[in-house]
Design a protein around this motif. Structure first.
Motif: not given
Lengths: 299, 520
Positions: A66-82
């Motif tokens: 769990d890399l947390g949620k993006s502050i900007r988009s509120n989506r999971p960081v792992a998903k944004e980067i993935g």
């Protein structure tokens, strides 16, 4: 070796993001936020906790995936980067193939005919490739191949042909270093006794060069290729910008500017992991191509 | 050796030849024929490029320009604000003011959402309650900040009650932040709503490839005149030069926001259509009215006279934009278009400085963030003010710190902009000049003028449009005279269209409608 490196890298990034002045809560809520709204959001984001605690939380969660949620988009960081990682890997791989293809081939040719016009031209052209700014090369390629000739798309990642121009723009910068390494490694090896032996055995020159000399020269060359690949994974920011390539590099820069702490930490961690894996891969390849190293391991 | 080189050459040629074709435009399906419709037009798709990717297609999770440009196509608002900023029926067909805090609306009948549901007043209630709920953390919540509650009268009638009389509410109901959502769709999707947004708009959502593009398709059950395009792709292309190049290669049909250098070049080549459209933005340099020497009105006026704004517009903005004669763009409803602004007159400036007791000028600083245009403007201001003895040091401050410190009043002068997104003078003036709005709400100059406060309050609460207009015009005259700002320019956007594209009419707020655009 990998684990301490990752700790070191993430601590550094963590510290840097927290030391620089701007406030992620303010950036999220915008200019019109009131002091209470800001305080409330900071509380929720855990920004008021002492730094070591915040870092510890990050590490514990990261271990769970769990890399947390993006502050900007509120989506999971792992998903944004993935979502963006496959594009980055694709581009880095093809760029590396371009760089290695040019670098090794021309490096071999240069080594076989050292100090001739061919050698000097090849080295100069490769140096030009390094000296030329990435964005300029990218723009020139766009103008020639997309606007004037209409052969290739100027930007985006739609379709198989869209990777060609960015890979060339990105790869040529690294070709020179691979070329120099190949050339000097080959020059060393060609002087060796066993090469003289191979020639006196009557083997075709091509066999001597590629099967015997190159294979032995490859170890340092592969190290450099590995390092180049690791660098391309994280460093393609400018190429991504010029070609609108949706990779992790550009996303990371946007996140740094927006002080999207969670994304930056997560992205750096992921890239550090990948670089470590690449190094591991390089070690494995050594074992495959160099029987001496294989022998060391089997002892 | 020679064999090697020729093999290499052959391989390169094959490679280049093999990858020859451009990416094809996405295939479109044949349009459904309708006995009553006119002759079926050829199907076509539109590709539009803008400078950044969307943040979210849930209007309660994002309020940035790129997202709004797409949500404008998927959702409808109660009131429609056309390109001339006139208010027309949208999802609401009629409205009347019941008392000074209550408005009653009639909802259009038989409007379908993209998921087949029919629009009801309960959807409106759900939408606004979710918007203003602090738990939603909607960046656009402040647009409905005056809303107290929504009352459903029947399926097609509802009332909005505000906390205090709020005359601009109708303009606010045309803002994309108030897009009407479908209660069922949002509740069913929960956290994942943004991945499958559902609206009543002329286009429905198909897919979003993060960092790259959003795909939309025409919604054939739209309540109004159906869209002309079959599909629309919004591409995110960050680099201005790349956007321009893609317009030239033909890969993109429309580009929002061409940069001035590309505009100059493409104007000469005449291969694409270039449109210059005024926007609702204004750029200014704010003074800290509570800090000496900017507490003296003569000093502020002097600086306004000392600056040759036309030069800035010409050389820094490359003529994209217009010198500001008032705090708000001329397009805004309530703008005082008769004001003349400050004339460039260095002699007068020196006179005013002497009157303020500072005949030899003074030292001060100007803050800017790292926006390249703003930094250039700061440099021009520095060199021009030097001529009347004002020694300006430029400080480049990181954006987050910039917002925080100007909110706290730590600055002398600062460069900033404001967009009157609702097209109504209240939005363009209240937050910036009312003395109750010091700091982050917008009044960073800490300007206070009781008469202006009264006029702005009147404009906000009066139900009479003529009264409102008069109050705003007078307020602008007073603000101009008091000069809490160095008035710079109002904005303009350059949009590029491929030849053969018709039907594009830019909206000053930037959320251009796509449904009427036709591609030959």
């Amino acid at each position: 070796m990998v684990v301490p490196v990752m700790f070191g890298v993430t601590i550094l990034v963590f510290m840097m993001m927290h030391i620089t002045p701007a406030d992620p809560a303010l950036l999220m809520l915008g200019e019109r936020a009131t002091q209470e709204e800001l305080d409330k959001l900071r509380q929720e984001m855990g920004l008021n906790k002492p730094l070591p605690v915040q870092y510890a939380n990050f590490v514990i969660n990261a271990a769970k995936g769990d890399l947390g949620k993006s502050i900007r988009s509120n989506r999971p960081v792992a998903k944004e980067i993935g979502d963006r990682m496959p594009s980055t890997i694709k581009l880095a791989t093809v760029a590396m193939l371009v760089a290695a293809g040019i670098g090794v081939l021309v490096g071999v040719v240069s080594a076989v005919r050292p100090n001739t016009a061919l050698d000097n031209t090849a080295t100069s052209v490769a140096l030009l490739g390094v000296a030329t700014p990435n964005f300029w090369m990218g723009l020139m390629l766009q103008i020639l191949f997309a606007v004037k000739l209409g052969w290739l798309p100027a930007s985006g990642s739609d379709g198989a042909s869209s990777i060609i121009l960015p890979a060339i723009a990105l790869g040529t910068g690294s070709a020179a270093i691979i070329l120099r390494m190949t050339r000097s490694a080959m020059l060393e090896v060609i002087k060796m006794d066993y090469i003289r032996t191979a020639r006196s055995k009557g083997l075709a020159e091509r066999v001597v060069i590629y099967r015997h000399a190159l294979r032995n020269a490859l170890v340092p060359v592969i190290t450099v290729i590995g390092l180049v690949f690791g660098g391309l994974l994280g460093g393609a920011v400018i190429t991504e910008a010029v070609f609108s390539w949706p990779g992790v590099g550009g996303f990371m820069v946007d996140s740094i500017r927006a002080k999207d702490l969670t994304v930056v930490q997560g992205a750096v961690l992921m890239l550090a992991v990948m670089a470590a894996l690449v190094n591991l891969g390089v070690d494995l390849i050594y074992a495959i191509i160099d029987p001496r190293i294989r022998a060391q391991y089997s002892k | 050796m020679r064999k090697l080189m020729s093999a290499l050459l052959a391989a390169t040629m094959l490679f280049a030849a093999g990858c020859g074709t451009k990416t094809e435009a996405p295939k479109t399906e044949a349009p459904k024929t309708d006995a009553q419709a006119p002759a079926t037009p050829k199907p076509f798709s539109l590709v539009i490029a803008q400078g950044a990717d969307i943040v979210s297609l849930d209007p309660h999770k994002a309020n940035d320009q790129p997202s709004s440009r797409v949500t404008r196509q998927i959702y409808d608002t109660l009131i429609d604000q056309d390109e001339k900023l006139q208010l027309k029926p949208g999802l609401a067909t009629e409205w009347k003011q019941i008392d000074e805090k209550t408005w009653e609306f009639k909802l259009r009948k038989d409007v379908k959402f993209h998921n087949g549901e029919t629009l009801k007043a309960s959807d409106v209630k759900f939408t606004f309650e979710r918007l203003i709920d602090p738990a939603t953390k909607a960046p656009g919540a402040f647009i409905m900040g005056q809303l107290a509650k929504v009352e459903v009268v029947d399926d097609n009638t509802f009332r909005l009650v505000t906390k205090a009389p709020f005359a601009p509410i109708l303009a606010h109901l045309a803002h994309t932040a108030t897009s009407i959502l479908n209660e069922k769709a949002v509740k069913e999707a929960g956290d994942k709503y943004a991945e499958k947004p559902v609206g009543t708009g002329p286009f429905k959502f198909v897919s979003w490839t993060t960092g790259s593009h959003v795909d939309l398709a025409r919604f054939d059950a739209y309540w109004g005149e159906k869209a002309k395009a079959d599909t629309v792709k919004f591409r995110a292309i960050k680099e201005g030069s790349t956007r321009a190049i893609e317009l030239e290669t033909g890969a993109v049909d429309i580009v929002y926001g061409l940069e001035p250098q590309d505009y100059e070049r493409m104007k000469a080549e005449n291969k694409v259509q270039l449109l210059r459209d005024k926007t609702l933005s204004t750029n200014y340099i704010g003074f800290n009215v509570q800090k000496a020497p900017f507490d003296k009105v003569e000093v502020r006026q002097a600086i306004n006279h000392a600056l040759n704004v036309d030069e800035i517009v010409q050389h820094v903005l490359l003529n994209i934009g217009e010198k500001a004669t008032s705090p708000i763009s001329k397009l805004v409803w309530g703008a005082n278009t008769e004001l003349k602004g400050y004339e460039y007159n260095q002699a007068k400036a020196k006179e005013l400085l002497a009157k303020a007791g500072l005949p030899n000028g003074f030292k001060t600083t100007i803050w800017t963030n790292d926006n390249p245009t703003r930094m250039k403007i700061a440099e021009v201001v520095q060199s021009q003010l030097k001529k009347i003895g004002i020694d300006v040091t430029i400080e480049v401050v990181e954006w987050g710190k910039y917002l925080a410190d100007t909110a706290d009043g730590k600055h002398d002068m600062f460069i900033l902009g404001w967009v009157t997104v609702t097209g109504d003078a209240d939005y363009g003036l209240y937050s910036l000049f009312h003395s109750s709005q010091f700091g982050s709400p917008g009044n960073r100059t800490r300007y206070k003028n009781e008469k202006v406060d009264q006029l702005l309050d009147k404009g906000r609460t009066s139900g009479n449009a003529t009264e409102r207009m008069a109050a705003y015009k007078e307020a602008q005259q007073l603000i101009l005279n008091d000069a809490p700002w160095l008035f710079l320019n109002t904005g303009e956007e350059v949009n590029g269209l491929k030849k053969g594209i018709t039907g594009f009419v830019a909206h000053p707020a930037g959320h251009h409608r796509v449904k009427n655009i036709v591609k030959q």
